[in-house]
Design a protein around this motif. Structure first.
Motif, PDB file in Angstrom:
ATOM      1  N   ASP A  16      85.285  27.492 -12.495  1.00 56.46           N
ATOM      2  CA  ASP A  16      85.137  26.127 -13.030  1.00 56.46           C
ATOM      3  C   ASP A  16      84.261  25.283 -12.103  1.00 56.46           C
ATOM      4  O   ASP A  16      83.382  24.551 -12.565  1.00 56.46           O
ATOM      5  CB  ASP A  16      86.494  25.458 -13.224  1.00 56.46           C
ATOM      6  N   ALA A  17      84.501  25.386 -10.800  1.00 58.88           N
ATOM      7  CA  ALA A  17      83.690  24.645  -9.833  1.00 58.88           C
ATOM      8  C   ALA A  17      82.247  25.142  -9.867  1.00 58.88           C
ATOM      9  O   ALA A  17      81.310  24.340  -9.776  1.00 58.88           O
ATOM     10  CB  ALA A  17      84.269  24.777  -8.426  1.00 58.88           C
ATOM     11  N   GLN A  18      82.048  26.445 -10.035  1.00 61.99           N
ATOM     12  CA  GLN A  18      80.691  26.994 -10.102  1.00 61.99           C
ATOM     13  C   GLN A  18      79.956  26.479 -11.343  1.00 61.99           C
ATOM     14  O   GLN A  18      78.776  26.144 -11.274  1.00 61.99           O
ATOM     15  CB  GLN A  18      80.730  28.527 -10.108  1.00 61.99           C
ATOM     16  N   GLN A  19      80.658  26.380 -12.461  1.00 54.59           N
ATOM     17  CA  GLN A  19      80.036  25.865 -13.683  1.00 54.59           C
ATOM     18  C   GLN A  19      79.672  24.383 -13.526  1.00 54.59           C
ATOM     19  O   GLN A  19      78.612  23.954 -13.998  1.00 54.59           O
ATOM     20  CB  GLN A  19      80.965  26.064 -14.877  1.00 54.59           C
ATOM     21  N   GLU A  20      80.516  23.613 -12.874  1.00 52.01           N
ATOM     22  CA  GLU A  20      80.209  22.202 -12.658  1.00 52.01           C
ATOM     23  C   GLU A  20      79.029  22.048 -11.712  1.00 52.01           C
ATOM     24  O   GLU A  20      78.162  21.200 -11.911  1.00 52.01           O
ATOM     25  CB  GLU A  20      81.441  21.457 -12.128  1.00 52.01           C
ATOM     26  N   ALA A  72      72.707  12.811  -4.790  1.00 55.73           N
ATOM     27  CA  ALA A  72      73.101  13.540  -5.993  1.00 55.73           C
ATOM     28  C   ALA A  72      73.447  14.986  -5.647  1.00 55.73           C
ATOM     29  O   ALA A  72      74.369  15.568  -6.223  1.00 55.73           O
ATOM     30  CB  ALA A  72      71.989  13.497  -7.041  1.00 55.73           C
ATOM     31  N   TYR A  73      72.708  15.554  -4.683  1.00 58.40           N
ATOM     32  CA  TYR A  73      73.027  16.927  -4.287  1.00 58.40           C
ATOM     33  C   TYR A  73      74.345  16.980  -3.510  1.00 58.40           C
ATOM     34  O   TYR A  73      75.093  17.946  -3.623  1.00 58.40           O
ATOM     35  CB  TYR A  73      71.907  17.593  -3.476  1.00 58.40           C
ATOM     36  N   ALA A  74      74.642  15.942  -2.752  1.00 57.49           N
ATOM     37  CA  ALA A  74      75.916  15.905  -2.015  1.00 57.49           C
ATOM     38  C   ALA A  74      77.090  16.033  -2.984  1.00 57.49           C
ATOM     39  O   ALA A  74      78.057  16.750  -2.704  1.00 57.49           O
ATOM     40  CB  ALA A  74      76.018  14.628  -1.193  1.00 57.49           C
ATOM     41  N   GLU A  75      76.988  15.379  -4.129  1.00 58.28           N
ATOM     42  CA  GLU A  75      78.038  15.492  -5.144  1.00 58.28           C
ATOM     43  C   GLU A  75      78.121  16.920  -5.672  1.00 58.28           C
ATOM     44  O   GLU A  75      79.197  17.499  -5.789  1.00 58.28           O
ATOM     45  CB  GLU A  75      77.763  14.523  -6.292  1.00 58.28           C
ATOM     46  N   ALA A  76      76.973  17.515  -5.986  1.00 53.25           N
ATOM     47  CA  ALA A  76      76.947  18.884  -6.499  1.00 53.25           C
ATOM     48  C   ALA A  76      77.447  19.870  -5.455  1.00 53.25           C
ATOM     49  O   ALA A  76      78.203  20.800  -5.776  1.00 53.25           O
ATOM     50  CB  ALA A  76      75.529  19.246  -6.940  1.00 53.25           C
TER      51      ALA A  76
END
Length: 97
Positions: A16-20, A72-76
């Motif tokens: 799930d985390a990988q998909q997000e 934005a990358y920090a969130e990802a």
């Protein structure tokens, strides 16, 4: 000169985390001109935990660094780190195709 993220990762343990992460990463990659290249894990001759080897190619080293530092990358990245263990380095050069 191009820039790259070289990522050594364990097997994904939280799909799930990988998909997000993938959902959040797509527009970031487009903004920075990043191209994902899955490398042959057989090239990893010495490893304790890594199962996946990835290279993310950027048009320049400056863009590779800027992308990593983008809020934005920090969130990802938070989702990537939940999905699997990994090590990431940013390098400059030209990798073979």
């Amino acid at each position: 000169m191009k820039g790259y993220w070289i990522i050594l990762g364990s097997a994904v343990t939280d799909t799930d985390a990988q998909q997000e992460y993938a959902r959040l990463w797509a527009p970031i990659a487009e903004r920075y001109g990043a191209k994902l290249k899955a490398l042959d894990p057989a090239a990893l001759l010495e490893s304790h935990n890594s199962k996946r080897v990835l290279a993310v190619e950027f048009p320049s080293y400056a863009l590779a660094k800027a992308c990593y530092e983008d809020p934005a990358y920090a969130e990802a990245k938070a989702f990537a780190l939940r999905a699997a263990r990994r090590e990431l380095m940013v390098i400059e050069g030209i990798l073979g195709d």
